[in-house]
Each structure stands twice: as structure tokens, then as C-alpha cells.
Enzyme design. Sequence first.
Site, PDB file in Angstrom:
ATOM      1  CG  ASP A 261       6.030  -8.772  -3.305  1.00 45.15           C
ATOM      2  OD1 ASP A 261       5.731  -9.904  -2.895  1.00 45.15           O
ATOM      3  OD2 ASP A 261       6.491  -7.873  -2.575  1.00 45.15           O
TER       4      ASP A 261
ATOM      5  NE  ARG B  80       2.318 -13.079  -0.972  1.00 44.58           N
ATOM      6  CZ  ARG B  80       3.376 -12.261  -1.070  1.00 44.58           C
ATOM      7  NH1 ARG B  80       3.318 -11.163  -1.814  1.00 44.58           N
ATOM      8  NH2 ARG B  80       4.498 -12.556  -0.447  1.00 44.58           N
TER       9      ARG B  80
HETATM   10  C1  LIG Z   1       0.862 -11.148   2.656  1.00 40.79           C
HETATM   11  C2  LIG Z   1       0.377 -10.136   1.676  1.00 40.79           C
HETATM   12  C3  LIG Z   1       1.082  -9.914   0.516  1.00 40.79           C
HETATM   13  C4  LIG Z   1       0.627  -8.990  -0.428  1.00 40.79           C
HETATM   14  N1  LIG Z   1       1.304  -8.841  -1.616  1.00 40.79           N
HETATM   15  C5  LIG Z   1       0.804  -8.004  -2.538  1.00 40.79           C
HETATM   16  C6  LIG Z   1       1.397  -7.909  -3.841  1.00 40.79           C
HETATM   17  O1  LIG Z   1       2.388  -8.558  -4.160  1.00 40.79           O
HETATM   18  N2  LIG Z   1       0.838  -7.053  -4.740  1.00 40.79           N
HETATM   19  C7  LIG Z   1      -0.285  -6.306  -4.429  1.00 40.79           C
HETATM   20  O2  LIG Z   1      -0.767  -5.571  -5.289  1.00 40.79           O
HETATM   21  N3  LIG Z   1      -0.843  -6.379  -3.207  1.00 40.79           N
HETATM   22  C8  LIG Z   1      -0.335  -7.198  -2.262  1.00 40.79           C
HETATM   23  N4  LIG Z   1      -0.942  -7.269  -1.040  1.00 40.79           N
HETATM   24  C9  LIG Z   1      -1.971  -6.266  -0.667  1.00 40.79           C
HETATM   25  C10 LIG Z   1      -3.357  -6.690  -1.088  1.00 40.79           C
HETATM   26  O3  LIG Z   1      -3.456  -6.680  -2.481  1.00 40.79           O
HETATM   27  C11 LIG Z   1      -4.424  -5.746  -0.498  1.00 40.79           C
HETATM   28  O4  LIG Z   1      -4.193  -4.457  -0.966  1.00 40.79           O
HETATM   29  C12 LIG Z   1      -4.435  -5.702   1.010  1.00 40.79           C
HETATM   30  O5  LIG Z   1      -4.213  -6.971   1.582  1.00 40.79           O
HETATM   31  C13 LIG Z   1      -5.827  -5.189   1.497  1.00 40.79           C
HETATM   32  O6  LIG Z   1      -6.842  -6.094   1.171  1.00 40.79           O
HETATM   33  P1  LIG Z   1      -7.478  -7.068   2.283  1.00 40.79           P
HETATM   34  O7  LIG Z   1      -8.177  -8.163   1.582  1.00 40.79           O
HETATM   35  O8  LIG Z   1      -6.394  -7.480   3.215  1.00 40.79           O
HETATM   36  O9  LIG Z   1      -8.501  -6.186   3.109  1.00 40.79           O
HETATM   37  P2  LIG Z   1      -9.212  -4.803   2.737  1.00 40.79           P
HETATM   38  O10 LIG Z   1      -9.801  -4.897   1.373  1.00 40.79           O
HETATM   39  O11 LIG Z   1      -8.276  -3.665   3.040  1.00 40.79           O
HETATM   40  O12 LIG Z   1     -10.366  -4.775   3.799  1.00 40.79           O
HETATM   41  C14 LIG Z   1     -11.564  -5.541   3.638  1.00 40.79           C
HETATM   42  C15 LIG Z   1     -12.167  -5.811   5.006  1.00 40.79           C
HETATM   43  O13 LIG Z   1     -11.293  -6.679   5.728  1.00 40.79           O
HETATM   44  C16 LIG Z   1     -11.304  -6.329   7.103  1.00 40.79           C
HETATM   45  N5  LIG Z   1      -9.953  -5.856   7.481  1.00 40.79           N
HETATM   46  C17 LIG Z   1      -8.982  -5.419   6.678  1.00 40.79           C
HETATM   47  N6  LIG Z   1      -7.893  -5.063   7.389  1.00 40.79           N
HETATM   48  C18 LIG Z   1      -8.218  -5.253   8.685  1.00 40.79           C
HETATM   49  C19 LIG Z   1      -7.523  -5.067   9.901  1.00 40.79           C
HETATM   50  N7  LIG Z   1      -6.285  -4.603   9.939  1.00 40.79           N
HETATM   51  N8  LIG Z   1      -8.178  -5.365  11.058  1.00 40.79           N
HETATM   52  C20 LIG Z   1      -9.444  -5.829  11.039  1.00 40.79           C
HETATM   53  N9  LIG Z   1     -10.157  -6.028   9.920  1.00 40.79           N
HETATM   54  C21 LIG Z   1      -9.545  -5.752   8.746  1.00 40.79           C
HETATM   55  C22 LIG Z   1     -12.331  -5.212   7.261  1.00 40.79           C
HETATM   56  O14 LIG Z   1     -13.589  -5.793   7.514  1.00 40.79           O
HETATM   57  C23 LIG Z   1     -12.319  -4.587   5.881  1.00 40.79           C
HETATM   58  O15 LIG Z   1     -13.500  -3.878   5.591  1.00 40.79           O
HETATM   59  C24 LIG Z   1      -0.537  -8.231  -0.135  1.00 40.79           C
HETATM   60  C25 LIG Z   1      -1.269  -8.463   1.032  1.00 40.79           C
HETATM   61  C26 LIG Z   1      -0.835  -9.412   1.937  1.00 40.79           C
HETATM   62  C27 LIG Z   1      -1.666  -9.669   3.151  1.00 40.79           C
END
Ligand SMILES: Cc1cc2nc3c(=O)[nH]c(=O)nc-3n(C[C@H](O)[C@H](O)[C@H](O)COP(=O)(O)OP(=O)(O)OC[C@H]3O[C@@H](n4cnc5c(N)ncnc54)[C@H](O)[C@@H]3O)c2cc1C
Length: 283
Positions: free
Chosen positions: A109, A160
Site C-alpha cells: 500500500d 494499483r
Molecule cells: C482497493 C483500494 C485500495 C486503496 N489503497 C490505497 C492506498 O494504498 N493508499 C492510499 O492513499 N489510498 C488508497 N485507497 C483510497 C483512495 O486513495 C481514495 O481515498 C478512496 O478510494 C476514495 O476515492 P474514490 O475515488 O473511491 O471516491 P471519492 O473521491 O471518495 O468519491 C468521488 C465520487 O465517487 C462516488 N462515490 C464514492 N464513494 C461512493 C460510495 N460509497 N457509494 C456511491 N458513490 C460513491 C461519489 O459520486 C463521489 O462523489 C484505496 C482505495 C481502494 C478502493
Amino acid sequence: MKLPFIFAKRFVAGETLSQTLPVIRNFNSKGIRVSLDLLGENVRDKRVADQTLTDYQDLIKGIVDGGLRSSISIKLTMMGLDIDKSYCRDNLFSLLETARSNDTFVRIDMEGSRYTNDTVTLFSDAQAVYGSQVGIVLQSYLHRTKSDVENLSLKNADIRLCKGAYSEPPQIALQKMKDIRAAYIESGKVLLQKTSYPRFASHDDALINWVKAYTADENIGKNRFEFQMLYGLRQDTCEQLAADGYNVRVYVPYGTMWMPYFTRRLKERKENIFFVLSNLFKK
Ligand SMILES: Cc1cc2nc3c(=O)[nH]c(=O)nc-3n(C[C@H](O)[C@H](O)[C@H](O)COP(=O)(O)OP(=O)(O)OC[C@H]3O[C@@H](n4cnc5c(N)ncnc54)[C@H](O)[C@@H]3O)c2cc1C
């Protein structure tokens, strides 16, 4: 103050592997793979880092013995990065030895920006020895990521791509969602063109739909990449993607050290606070 586990339950699958097993088996039964994260970070005591290594090695054996379709995700600060870089490298390599002999994949990560350099360096060292057994995470909000994507793609790294979950200043990271999404797409294109199997981690429909449309336009098969989401978020979307023939993996965190992970999820989206509260009232 220590909150009871019931608060974290929406985002953390259990405090032990045995509590987490039904969650993993349920995903696997729907054709969804898992990446297990034994929660913990910023370990400053060698005894704790040593124990973490042993726990992860046991976890790998548990995955194999249980016939689970799961890889593992680790944080280098759990393996001793805050203590000493070469000690952390030794722990990482020991873990990768176990992973190699059990044919399991280890994802490193990405943490806050003060660890990015060391994480990229240690990943590159590990990839030189363990090849496709190890992968890394890059965060589209960091200004440096464009060049990390270019450099690591040359070595066909297993990446990733996510937006980034830590609070970073404007000198280091993009701040506006529109810019972070544009950077994600720019990096995503490079990864799809230059690496064998990129993993797209996001719950954002704008990005999920972009991946679907871009890969269809470019004739990139559904077996050439993977969608990834976090446990507790958009499970219906994961199931739909899997039913539509996409490869999907859910990141499943478990363990007793859930507070920092749980706090990041709450800060990320105000709706997540609602999810936690509604979970408290579920049986
Ligand atoms: C599998 C995985 C591994 C990760 N590993 C890391 C890592 O190693 N290091 C790190 O810094 N970060 C990690 N992250 C976190 C990532 O960096 C983001 O902080 C997190 O995923 C939020 O960004 P997003 O693009 O998912 O959506 P967001 O930016 O939170 O949301 C953007 C839009 O997406 C839609 N959305 C978001 N969540 C939902 C929901 N639950 N239901 C419906 N619509 C939704 C909405 O329209 C929202 O306005 C990881 C995320 C995932 C999924």
C-alpha cells in the site's frame, strides 16, 4: 479512548481472521477476489514489527490452507519503515519468500508522502528479486505520480492506481477533485498501454465508467485489468461488475488496530459517517 469494534464494523471485516473468513468466502462465491489487510501502521517497536511479519506469514498459510482467492496488502510502516529502512527491507523480503513459496501475491500500500520515496525504492528492490509476486500503489493526487507511473511502467510493475487518502499540501498534491480525476485518467491510460495488468481502485462512477469506455474503445480485454473497491463500500457495484465479466477485487481490512484506517474512511466522505451510524442499529 478506544471505541468498541461495532463502530468500525461497516469498514472492517473482523478483529480476527476467523471472524473475517465468512466475508472472504462470500466474496469468492460471487467470483470476487480479495486482498486482505491485517490492519496496523507506524510501528516503532521492533518486537511489534517482528510479530507483524510472523502474523502476515501465518496469514499467507491461512489463505493457502483455506483455499481462499486472496492476496495480501501490507504497509511498510508496519514492517518497520519508521525504525530503519534496511530492517524494513529484510522484513519485506522475508515476507516475499513466504509469499513465493506459497504462490501468493503481496501488494505494498502507499502511505503518506513522507514515505513515497522509500516505498517506491523498496518496491523496486523487491520487484527486481520477486518479479510479479509483488505490486505497489500509486496515488493520482501526487504531483510526482506521473513520473512514477512512467518509470515503473517501463518495468511492467503491477500497479494499483488510487486517488490518495492522506491529507497532503498543495506543493505535494493536487487539491481539486476535477484535477485529481484528470490525473487518474492520464495515468490510467499509460498503465493500460504499458503494463500487463493494472488495478483500478476507486468507487467513483466517473472513473469506473471511464475505464469501461476507454478499454472498450481501445479493444483492451476485460481480463487485462481489475477493478478494486474497499470492503463496506459499493458492494452492489462490485457484484454487478463481476456479473458483467470484469475482474473485481475487494480490499478487506481486519484486525484490532483499525482506528487509523477507520478515521481515514470517515474523513473521506461525509456519507461514510451515516453508514457507520446506520450500521450501529443493524442486528
Ligand atoms: C482497493 C483500494 C485500495 C486503496 N489503497 C490505497 C492506498 O494504498 N493508499 C492510499 O492513499 N489510498 C488508497 N485507497 C483510497 C483512495 O486513495 C481514495 O481515498 C478512496 O478510494 C476514495 O476515492 P474514490 O475515488 O473511491 O471516491 P471519492 O473521491 O471518495 O468519491 C468521488 C465520487 O465517487 C462516488 N462515490 C464514492 N464513494 C461512493 C460510495 N460509497 N457509494 C456511491 N458513490 C460513491 C461519489 O459520486 C463521489 O462523489 C484505496 C482505495 C481502494 C478502493
